[in-house]
Design a protein around this motif. Structure first.
Motif, PDB file in Angstrom:
ATOM      1  N   GLU A 268       0.810  -1.223   0.000  1.00 26.74           N
ATOM      2  CA  GLU A 268       0.000   0.000   0.000  1.00 26.74           C
ATOM      3  C   GLU A 268       0.843   1.272   0.000  1.00 26.74           C
ATOM      4  N   ASP A 269       2.138   1.180   0.406  1.00 24.08           N
ATOM      5  CA  ASP A 269       2.981   2.376   0.394  1.00 24.08           C
ATOM      6  C   ASP A 269       3.820   2.479  -0.891  1.00 24.08           C
ATOM      7  N   ALA A 270       3.418   1.748  -1.929  1.00 23.17           N
ATOM      8  CA  ALA A 270       4.169   1.821  -3.199  1.00 23.17           C
ATOM      9  C   ALA A 270       3.911   3.160  -3.879  1.00 23.17           C
ATOM     10  N   ASN A 271       4.905   3.612  -4.611  1.00 24.03           N
ATOM     11  CA  ASN A 271       4.737   4.826  -5.403  1.00 24.03           C
ATOM     12  C   ASN A 271       4.062   4.433  -6.729  1.00 24.03           C
ATOM     13  N   LEU A 272       2.739   4.653  -6.786  1.00 18.47           N
ATOM     14  CA  LEU A 272       1.991   4.160  -7.948  1.00 18.47           C
ATOM     15  C   LEU A 272       2.356   4.896  -9.239  1.00 18.47           C
ATOM     16  N   GLU A 273       2.848   6.131  -9.090  1.00 22.67           N
ATOM     17  CA  GLU A 273       3.265   6.880 -10.292  1.00 22.67           C
ATOM     18  C   GLU A 273       4.335   6.093 -11.055  1.00 22.67           C
ATOM     19  N   VAL A 299      -1.831  -7.172  -5.173  1.00 19.50           N
ATOM     20  CA  VAL A 299      -1.942  -5.778  -4.740  1.00 19.50           C
ATOM     21  C   VAL A 299      -2.588  -5.745  -3.353  1.00 19.50           C
ATOM     22  N   GLN A 300      -2.001  -4.972  -2.421  1.00 25.82           N
ATOM     23  CA  GLN A 300      -2.557  -4.919  -1.063  1.00 25.82           C
ATOM     24  C   GLN A 300      -3.979  -4.332  -1.119  1.00 25.82           C
ATOM     25  N   LYS A 301      -4.865  -4.915  -0.325  1.00 22.40           N
ATOM     26  CA  LYS A 301      -6.310  -4.640  -0.441  1.00 22.40           C
ATOM     27  C   LYS A 301      -6.656  -3.155  -0.414  1.00 22.40           C
ATOM     28  N   SER A 302      -5.982  -2.396   0.488  1.00 25.83           N
ATOM     29  CA  SER A 302      -6.363  -0.982   0.658  1.00 25.83           C
ATOM     30  C   SER A 302      -6.143  -0.150  -0.617  1.00 25.83           C
ATOM     31  N   ILE A 303      -5.283  -0.593  -1.517  1.00 27.80           N
ATOM     32  CA  ILE A 303      -5.075   0.178  -2.752  1.00 27.80           C
ATOM     33  C   ILE A 303      -5.499  -0.603  -4.001  1.00 27.80           C
ATOM     34  N   VAL A 404      -4.634  -9.718  -8.470  1.00 30.75           N
ATOM     35  CA  VAL A 404      -5.409 -10.243  -7.335  1.00 30.75           C
ATOM     36  C   VAL A 404      -5.046  -9.476  -6.057  1.00 30.75           C
ATOM     37  N   PRO A 405      -5.988  -9.375  -5.087  1.00 27.01           N
ATOM     38  CA  PRO A 405      -5.690  -8.654  -3.853  1.00 27.01           C
ATOM     39  C   PRO A 405      -5.023  -9.543  -2.795  1.00 27.01           C
ATOM     40  N   PHE A 406      -4.309  -8.887  -1.826  1.00 25.85           N
ATOM     41  CA  PHE A 406      -3.801  -9.638  -0.666  1.00 25.85           C
ATOM     42  C   PHE A 406      -3.923  -8.764   0.577  1.00 25.85           C
ATOM     43  N   ASP A 407      -3.836  -9.421   1.762  1.00 26.58           N
ATOM     44  CA  ASP A 407      -3.944  -8.697   3.031  1.00 26.58           C
ATOM     45  C   ASP A 407      -2.584  -8.435   3.645  1.00 26.58           C
ATOM     46  N   SER A 408      -1.822  -9.518   3.905  1.00 25.66           N
ATOM     47  CA  SER A 408      -0.621  -9.331   4.725  1.00 25.66           C
ATOM     48  C   SER A 408       0.649  -9.778   4.005  1.00 25.66           C
TER      49      SER A 408
END
Ligand SMILES: NC(=O)C1=CN([C@@H]2O[C@H](COP(=O)(O)OP(=O)(O)OC[C@H]3O[C@@H](n4cnc5c(N)ncnc54)[C@H](O)[C@@H]3O)[C@@H](O)[C@H]2O)C=CC1
Ligand SMILES: N/C(=C\C=C\C(=O)O)C(=O)O
Length: 491
Positions: A268-273, A299-303, A404-408
């Protein structure tokens, strides 16, 4: 050098290159222009007879070539690099036409890297040292020496034809071996063009022999030959298995660089740019036909929603066009059979209830009339797919990627590692500690963090698990292409 440009009618006829001479073959294979589906070239359909001739030439050339100094061999490699560089444009046009990749990619990646392969090994061969230890209490000194193995068999694939052939050829001859190379029958043209430069570069006859044809016929004849003690192969896992079986009775040295099912892990702290455009490139570069391409994106769920929106938008901008179009990001796939195989995975995903967000069957491909029978498809993004699906397990080797999403952290490491392959992974995060932790736990021969395909040729390249055996690079290739001996001197 000359070869027929796209649009010309004359068929290009390749010949084998054995003992410094171009030799015709008694039978030929058709080779297709992937952007039109038309036959444009004929490739020798060689077999045992041609391998015998090549072995004889390579055997005769070995004593002279192996006894030259590394400096002398290095100069020959440097001259070959210069000559290839002078022909960069012609080689790039040929590679693009033969393989289907964009001319831009051939110009900026394939041919420059082929040149670099020769320059790199011309330099690195000058810097190897050997080991020495003392046993003073016994009056002994021990040291190691390395000698070239002999005739090296090199088998290369169709996705990066000259790039991967030269990645094997340069270290093999730099170390003093003579070689017999068999490029893919689907993409033989640039190897044949390179042969035209060998004499001018100062490569003696018989040092480099190139024999064209299919895997089962000429590839197996090479692998089974008792006087070829070493095989370096890049390609698929089933072929590697066959090569291993055929080599076993002779205890050959093997280097096997195979496929991947490479994960991208996006926290979730990846620089998406940076992450989004790089992940589009890592998924679809060279039509997804690079063993290092990303094909599972976690991809972490929050993003997850935000990433998916941006990723699909960017994928839709990734232009499929005819290979000569300077604005095209992607050209044609290698063959009709391969296109059908790649499409069959998308069909299976649909049947399993996955969603196809863009690409094949969703968007429209726009091509000139002349190219409609070419092997083109749109970059395709799949979601809502289970980790157990074949699209998440098998190497598709095309422009298809699953998100696909992931949590941890723990969960994603376990899922990323849950395939038989272990070649390359990318990790996207701004947290240095996490990046190191995750990279260390991934079962993968290469991990790129916050980037993709930045290559340091000095360091080991290769995969774990079913992605291969052995590594290639400055030291690793030198070790593979030489035999080591320990000598003890009592004084
Ligand atoms: N670098 C990689 O990771 C590559 C992976 N692949 C994977 O393999 C799949 C099939 O592609 P192919 O072209 O069929 O790959 P392949 O592994 O059959 O071909 C690679 C090379 O091996 C040769 N070869 C094939 N059978 C042989 C045999 N029995 N003995 C000796 N040499 C042999 C081929 O002629 C070619 O030069 C692709 O869809 C892709 O998934 C293909 C090419 C490169
Ligand atoms: N082996 C492959 C790619 C290697 C790339 C590199 O050495 O930079 C492949 O796609 O098969």
């Amino acid at each position: 050098m000359s070869f027929p440009m796209a649009g010309t009618r004359a068929l290009l006829m390749l010949e084998n290159f054995i003992d410094g001479k171009f030799l015709p073959c008694s039978s030929y294979l058709d080779s297709y222009d992937p952007s039109t589906g038309e036959v444009y070239c004929r490739v020798p359909n060689s077999g045992k007879e041609e391998i015998e001739a090549a072995v004889e030439a390579a055997r005769a050339a070995f004593p002279g070539w192996s006894s030259r100094s590394p400096q002398e061999r290095s100069q020959v490699l440097q001259r070959l690099a210069d000559l290839l560089e002078q022909s960069l444009e012609e080689l790039a046009q040929a590679e693009s036409r033969d393989q289907g990749k964009t001319l831009t990619l051939a110009r900026t990646m394939d041919i420059p890297r082929s040149v670099q392969n020769f320059r790199f090994f011309a330099s690195s061969i000058l810097h190897h040292t050997s080991e020495c230890t003392q046993m003073d209490h016994l009056g002994c000194l021990h040291y190691t020496v390395r000698t070239p193995v002999g005739i090296a068999g090199l088998i290369s694939p169709w996705n990066l034809p000259l790039y991967l052939l030269t990645w094997k050829l340069a270290p093999a001859i730099a170390a003093g071996n003579t070689v017999i190379a068999k490029p893919s029958e689907l993409t033989s043209v640039t190897a044949w063009m390179m042969c035209k430069l060998l004499e001018k570069a100062g490569v003696p006859p018989g040092v480099v022999n190139i024999v064209f044809g299919t895997g089962p016929r000429v590839g197996e004849a090479l692998v089974s030959h008792p006087e070829v003690p070493l095989i370096s192969f890049t390609g698929s896992q089933p072929t590697a298995e066959r090569i291993t079986q055929l080599s076993a009775p002779h205890c050959k040295k093997l280097s096997l660089e195979l496929g991947g099912k490479n994960p991208a892990i996006i926290f979730e702290d990846a620089n998406l740019e940076e992450c989004v455009p790089t992940t589009v490139r890592s998924s679809f570069a060279n039509q997804g036909e690079i063993c290092l391409c990303t094909s599972r994106i976690f991809v972490q769920k929050s993003i997850y929603s935000e990433f998916l929106k941006r990723f699909v938008e960017a994928t839709r901008m990734w232009k499929v066009g005819i290979p000569s179009d300077p604005s095209a990001d992607m050209g044609a796939l290698i063959s009709k059979a391969h296109l059908e195989k790649v499409r069959s995975y998308i069909k299976k995903a649909r049947m399993e209830g996955a969603q196809i967000l863009c690409g094949e069957g969703v968007d429209k491909l726009n091509l000139p009339l002349r190219n409609r029978a070419g092997y083109f498809m749109l970059p395709t993004v799949i979601t809502d797919i289970k980790d157990e699906s074949c699209c998440m397990k098998e190497e598709i080797f095309g422009p298809v990627t699953c998100v696909v999403p992931f949590d941890s952290e723990e969960e994603v490491i376990q899922r990323a590692n849950s395939v038989k392959y272990g070649l390359a992974a990318t990790v996207w995060s701004g947290n240095v500690g996490r990046v190191h932790r995750v990279a260390k736990k991934l079962q993968s021969g290469l991990v790129w963090t916050n980037c993709w395909l930045i290559r340091e040729l000095n360091l080991p390249f290769g995969g774990m698990k079913s992605s291969g055996v052995g590594r290639e690079g400055a030291k690793d290739s030198y070790e593979f292409f030489t035999e080591i001996k320990t000598i003890t001197i009592k004084h």
